[in-house]
Design a protein around this motif. Structure first.
Motif, PDB file in Angstrom:
ATOM      1  N   GLU A 160     -10.354   7.863  26.347  1.00  0.00           N
ATOM      2  CA  GLU A 160     -10.412   8.177  27.784  1.00  0.00           C
ATOM      3  C   GLU A 160      -9.497   7.263  28.585  1.00  0.00           C
ATOM      4  N   THR A 161      -9.474   5.997  28.218  1.00  0.00           N
ATOM      5  CA  THR A 161      -8.622   5.037  28.932  1.00  0.00           C
ATOM      6  C   THR A 161      -7.148   5.412  28.775  1.00  0.00           C
ATOM      7  N   MET A 162      -6.787   5.784  27.531  1.00  0.00           N
ATOM      8  CA  MET A 162      -5.385   6.139  27.295  1.00  0.00           C
ATOM      9  C   MET A 162      -4.989   7.375  28.120  1.00  0.00           C
ATOM     10  N   ARG A 221     -14.337  15.608  25.188  1.00  0.00           N
ATOM     11  CA  ARG A 221     -15.526  16.083  24.484  1.00  0.00           C
ATOM     12  C   ARG A 221     -15.238  16.020  22.988  1.00  0.00           C
ATOM     13  N   MET A 222     -16.315  15.821  22.227  1.00  0.00           N
ATOM     14  CA  MET A 222     -16.151  15.726  20.772  1.00  0.00           C
ATOM     15  C   MET A 222     -16.873  16.882  20.127  1.00  0.00           C
ATOM     16  N   PHE A 274      -9.630  17.218  25.629  1.00  0.00           N
ATOM     17  CA  PHE A 274      -9.762  16.570  26.944  1.00  0.00           C
ATOM     18  C   PHE A 274      -9.691  17.596  28.062  1.00  0.00           C
ATOM     19  N   SER A 275     -10.313  17.233  29.193  1.00  0.00           N
ATOM     20  CA  SER A 275     -10.374  18.171  30.314  1.00  0.00           C
ATOM     21  C   SER A 275      -8.966  18.356  30.875  1.00  0.00           C
ATOM     22  N   CYS A 276      -8.645  19.582  31.195  1.00  0.00           N
ATOM     23  CA  CYS A 276      -7.271  19.880  31.633  1.00  0.00           C
ATOM     24  C   CYS A 276      -6.928  19.097  32.900  1.00  0.00           C
ATOM     25  N   GLU A 280      -7.171  21.036  23.345  1.00  0.00           N
ATOM     26  CA  GLU A 280      -7.435  20.469  22.010  1.00  0.00           C
ATOM     27  C   GLU A 280      -6.433  19.363  21.746  1.00  0.00           C
ATOM     28  N   PHE A 281      -6.935  18.226  21.290  1.00  0.00           N
ATOM     29  CA  PHE A 281      -6.040  17.076  21.289  1.00  0.00           C
ATOM     30  C   PHE A 281      -5.899  16.347  19.962  1.00  0.00           C
TER      31      PHE A 281
END
Ligand code: DAH
Length: 342
Positions: A230-232, A244-245, A261-263, A281-282
């Motif tokens: 999240e920080t990155m 989200r996982m 991650f949220s768009c 999707e990341f």
């Protein structure tokens, strides 16, 4: 030397100084040595001269003839050399000079790699330089990918030497080397190039970039992973981004997760980038598998770790709104220039 020969000689020398091309030089020589040339007429007049004069004049005229021949050769060589130098000067090309590259234009992958490295460095991560040719053990066995795993398939992997060396197919190939060379606690990222025998299209290339990350220490959990990612992302997009996982399988982690991650562009309302889902999707990630830790000599009673890996090309595409991955490796830099400003 006879005075008439001397005067021909000095006027020939003076005249020669003004000659600057081969045509004039030939003319210069003909005027002196040609059938109707000055020296020939002197030689012709010898028959009327006294015997004494004939011998000195004849000798001197011959000496001058050789001198003129010599002067001619020397001058011809000078003119030729001059021509070569002029040509070299005119046609000189500095092959290292690339006028079409603007110095400010960094490749979009470089921009993203730099930002990713910045963020992780600030979080105390070390940057590990990977190798592009690795052993089968590094790429597969050491990270719990058994010989029967389809990832070893000939279709996916470029083998340098069958059963021995491959072009690294994943930055996870560095996990074992890192584990063996560091004592916990440590945190390392590996941004590097990887290769897979893919059919190339807008979203696949056979050469692309990944970032691997591993953190090993006491009580490392998925919560640490969540915070780190999240920080990155917040740093990279300049705004809060949620992740989200979902459960996912990767041989090197247990449990394994897929992270979305949220768009950052539409904030869940749905857009082209997130394909109207609100999520992007990341990456793959998880807690490091005990087999991997043990293989790297880590005491699994004391330490745990998380690992993650994501594609940089995809991240750059999202960030810069690039819809065709092929431009990254393409030699046509016009396409790349468009993104240099952003
Ligand atoms: N190596 C994986 C790949 O190339 C990515 C990956 C997934 C790396 C999960 C990890 C991980 O470290 O835990 O697809």
């Amino acid at each position: 030397m006879h005075s008439s020969i001397l005067s021909i000689r000095s006027s020939a020398v003076a005249h020669l100084e003004k000659v600057s091309n081969i045509a004039d030089l030939i003319e210069w020589k003909n005027e002196l040595l040609g059938k109707t040339g000055e020296l020939s007429s002197i030689l012709k007049s010898l028959k009327d001269a006294t015997p004494e004069e004939r011998s000195t004049l004849g000798k001197d005229a011959n000496t001058l003839r050789w001198e003129i021949e010599e002067m001619y050769e020397k001058k011809a060589a000078e003119i030729e050399e001059q021509k070569v130098q002029e040509k070299l000067h005119k046609e000189w090309k500095d092959l290292t000079e690339r006028k079409d590259i603007q110095t400010w234009a960094l490749h979009p992958l470089t921009l993203v790699i730099n930002d990713v490295m910045d963020t992780f460095t600030r979080m105390g991560f070390e940057i590990w330089q990977a190798k592009e040719i690795v052993t089968e053990y590094e790429n597969f066995d050491s990270v719990n990918v058994p010989a029967s795993h389809p990832a070893r398939d000939m279709q996916d992997t470029y083998w340098i030497e069958w059963g021995k060396y491959v072009l690294s197919t994943q930055t996870s190939s560095q996990q074992n080397n890192i584990l063996k060379s560091r004592k916990p606690p440590f945190q390392v990222i590996v941004p590097d190039r990887v290769f897979r025998n893919e059919d190339i299209d807008a979203t696949h290339d056979n050469t692309f970039y990944q970032v691997e990350g591993i953190v090993v220490g006491e009580n490392i959990s998925l919560a640490n992973l969540k915070y780190t990612i999240e920080t990155m992302l917040k740093d990279l997009f300049g705004k809060e981004v949620s992740i989200r996982m979902r459960p996912g399988f990767f041989p090197f982690v247990e449990p394994g997760v897929e992270i979305d991650f949220s768009c950052p562009f539409c904030g869940w309302s749905g857009c082209k980038v997130c394909k109207k889902s609100g999520w992007i999707e990341f990456m793959g990630a998880g807690l490091m598998h005990p087999n991997v830790l043990k293989e790297g000599g880590v005491d699994t009673q004391k330490y745990s770790g998380f690992a993650f890996g994501f594609g940089l090309n995809r991240l750059a595409m999202i960030r810069y709104g690039i819809d065709d991955m092929r431009i990254f490796m393409h030699t046509d830099i016009r396409a790349l220039r468009q993104f240099a400003w952003k």
